[in-house]
Design a protein around this motif. Structure first.
Motif, short mmCIF file in Angstrom:
data_model
loop_
_atom_site.label_atom_id
_atom_site.label_comp_id
_atom_site.label_asym_id
_atom_site.label_seq_id
_atom_site.Cartn_x
_atom_site.Cartn_y
_atom_site.Cartn_z
N MET A 216 0.78 -1.24 0.00
CA MET A 216 0.00 0.00 0.00
C MET A 216 0.82 1.29 0.00
O MET A 216 0.24 2.38 -0.15
CB MET A 216 -0.91 0.03 1.24
CG MET A 216 -1.82 -1.17 1.41
SD MET A 216 -3.03 -0.95 2.75
CE MET A 216 -1.96 -0.93 4.21
N ASP A 217 2.14 1.24 0.21
CA ASP A 217 2.91 2.46 0.44
C ASP A 217 3.42 3.09 -0.84
O ASP A 217 3.57 2.44 -1.88
CB ASP A 217 4.07 2.18 1.39
CG ASP A 217 4.97 1.05 0.91
OD1 ASP A 217 4.43 0.03 0.43
OD2 ASP A 217 6.21 1.19 0.98
N ALA A 218 3.70 4.38 -0.75
CA ALA A 218 4.18 5.17 -1.89
C ALA A 218 5.67 5.47 -1.75
O ALA A 218 6.33 4.97 -0.83
CB ALA A 218 3.38 6.47 -1.98
N LEU A 219 6.17 6.30 -2.66
CA LEU A 219 7.60 6.64 -2.71
C LEU A 219 7.81 8.14 -2.54
O LEU A 219 6.94 8.95 -2.90
CB LEU A 219 8.20 6.21 -4.05
CG LEU A 219 8.46 4.71 -4.24
CD1 LEU A 219 8.59 4.37 -5.71
CD2 LEU A 219 9.72 4.31 -3.49
N PRO A 220 8.99 8.55 -2.03
CA PRO A 220 9.30 9.98 -1.89
C PRO A 220 9.71 10.59 -3.23
O PRO A 220 10.90 10.69 -3.56
CB PRO A 220 10.45 9.99 -0.88
CG PRO A 220 11.13 8.67 -1.09
CD PRO A 220 10.04 7.70 -1.45
N LEU A 221 8.72 10.97 -4.02
CA LEU A 221 8.97 11.41 -5.39
C LEU A 221 7.91 12.44 -5.76
O LEU A 221 6.73 12.27 -5.43
CB LEU A 221 8.87 10.20 -6.33
CG LEU A 221 9.56 10.24 -7.68
CD1 LEU A 221 11.08 10.35 -7.51
CD2 LEU A 221 9.24 8.96 -8.46
#
Length: 406
Positions: free
Chosen positions: A89-94
């Motif tokens: 479920m997690d996203a990226l620092p972008l």
């Protein structure tokens, strides 16, 4: 059962069509998650969205304590084994630059690896399986996992008992991972090594600082560090079999403060990828040896630190073959492909596969108008996934459970 026999199984009749009927729900949830990405282990908004989407399905639901995980258990009409389906479920620092109408509204954060699609597909798979509970002899554990992007979320969920959430140990596990660089709708899987381990290392070389005009009165760590880069690459080509490879990269070299000062220390930082535990252990042992001897030859010393990441992702041969058979039957033979070689990226579903026979497969979602070679890849701030591929993922998730709980 053979592929031919599977094609006659009434439980798979209309499965893809049912997944397509759920497409508006799948797309809506995916876009909601995409607009509001969250990173790491604490995903309160994402967790709330998943819990809301699962309402009314009659699932036994629990949430994690160490992270914002969701575990949902579906009981079939009859008793039997337990299978696990995972969506991260997690996203990226972008900072997103995709141009999508539903692009991230959180500055500096983006679903660039498709975890929003995995979550949405798994929710729709739960809805689809709920309509076919009478065909399930056993239980399905839906594992909604945070922290895949380096935070070991799967390991936390294992420690909190996800494999026992159904009341009896999980016997098979399956996960999908979307990719923009493969033909849309095609499922790719292979037995054995599927993805690599990922470890980060740091080597600190210590000499004696001094004036740049008088190097003979100093012990310069920079030439030693530079020599290590080539020596480490040579080590990989001469110490490891090409059939059980190691990929070593030096991604950063840091030394000094200005042009006329010989620094006291220099630092190398990099990553190592392997496909087996044996090679992983060997390369971790060889790096400090090589760097230590080179440092000594230059009159320096070297210290080595390793930040251990995810282990190799190894698919069970029988389960991987079954995934390809199911894809061929449910999605059509053109949408099932044996993956010719592993991917040297890493995945923390590997922790699950260390304990349970299972498989991870890739789902192609190359956007319209470009070829897979031209498409922005996963982890790009311009990545875009073809949403029509979602029905393929939903159907395959459901087919895996229906087949395992026959």
């Amino acid at each position: 059962m053979t592929t031919a026999t599977l094609s006659d199984d009434p439980r798979f009749t209309g499965l893809f069509e049912a997944a397509r009927a759920l497409q508006p729900r799948t797309v809506s949830l995916r876009r909601q998650l995409h607009k509001h990405p969250e990173e790491g282990l604490d995903l309160p908004k994402t967790q709330a969205a998943v819990l809301h989407a699962l309402e009314g399905l009659g699932l036994h639901i629990s949430t994690g304590e160490a992270c914002s995980s969701v575990i949902a258990v579906m009981n079939g009409e009859k008793s039997g084994p337990t299978v696990l389906l995972r969506g991260d479920m997690d996203a990226l620092p972008l900072r997103e630059d995709s141009g999508l109408a539903f692009a991230s509204e959180t500055d500096g954060s983006m679903h660039a690896c498709g975890h929003d699609t995995h979550t949405a597909m798994l929710v729709s798979a739960a809805r689809l399986l709920n309509s076919r509970r009478d065909a399930l002899a056993g239980k399905v554990v839906f594992m909604f996992q945070p922290g895949e992007e380096g935070q070991h979320g799967a390991r936390y969920m294992l420690e909190e008992g996800v494999l026992e959430a159904g009341g009896r140990p999980v016997e098979q596990a399956f996960a999908l991972h979307i990719t923009s660089t493969a033909q849309s709708g095609v499922v790719m899987c292979r037995p054995g090594p599927m993805m690599a381990s990922a470890d980060a290392y740091t080597v600190t070389v210590t000499g004696k600082g001094g004036h740049g005009a008088m190097p003979d009165r100093a012990i310069d760590p920079v030439p030693a560090a530079a020599a290590m880069v080539g020596a480490l690459q040579t080590m990989v080509t001469r110490r490891f079999s090409v059939f059980d490879p190691a990929v070593l990269t030096v991604g950063r070299i840091t030394a000094g403060t200005t042009s006329n000062i010989i620094p006291e220390t220099a630092e190398l930082e990099g990553t190592v990828r392997t496909l087996s535990d044996q090679t992983r252990k060997l390369v971790q042992a060889e790096i400090p040896k090589v760097c230590g001897h080179i440092a000594a030859a230059h009159g320096c010393t070297a210290t080595f630190k390793i930040n251990t990441g995810y282990p190799p992702t190894n698919n069970d041969g029988t389960v991987a073959g079954r995934v390809l058979d199911l894809a061929s039957v449910v999605l059509g033979s053109r949408n099932s492909a044996l993956m010719p070689e592993p991917l040297m990226a890493s995945e923390d579903f590997s922790y699950v596969l260390q304990q349970v026979p299972g498989a991870l497969a890739f789902l192609g979602a190359c956007p319209p108008g470009v070829t897979p070679d031209e498409a922005a890849p996963n982890h790009s701030n311009r990545v875009h996934f073809d949403e029509s591929a979602f029905a393929h993922g939903v159907a395959l998730y459901a087919a895996f459970a229906l087949d395992a709980l026959r």
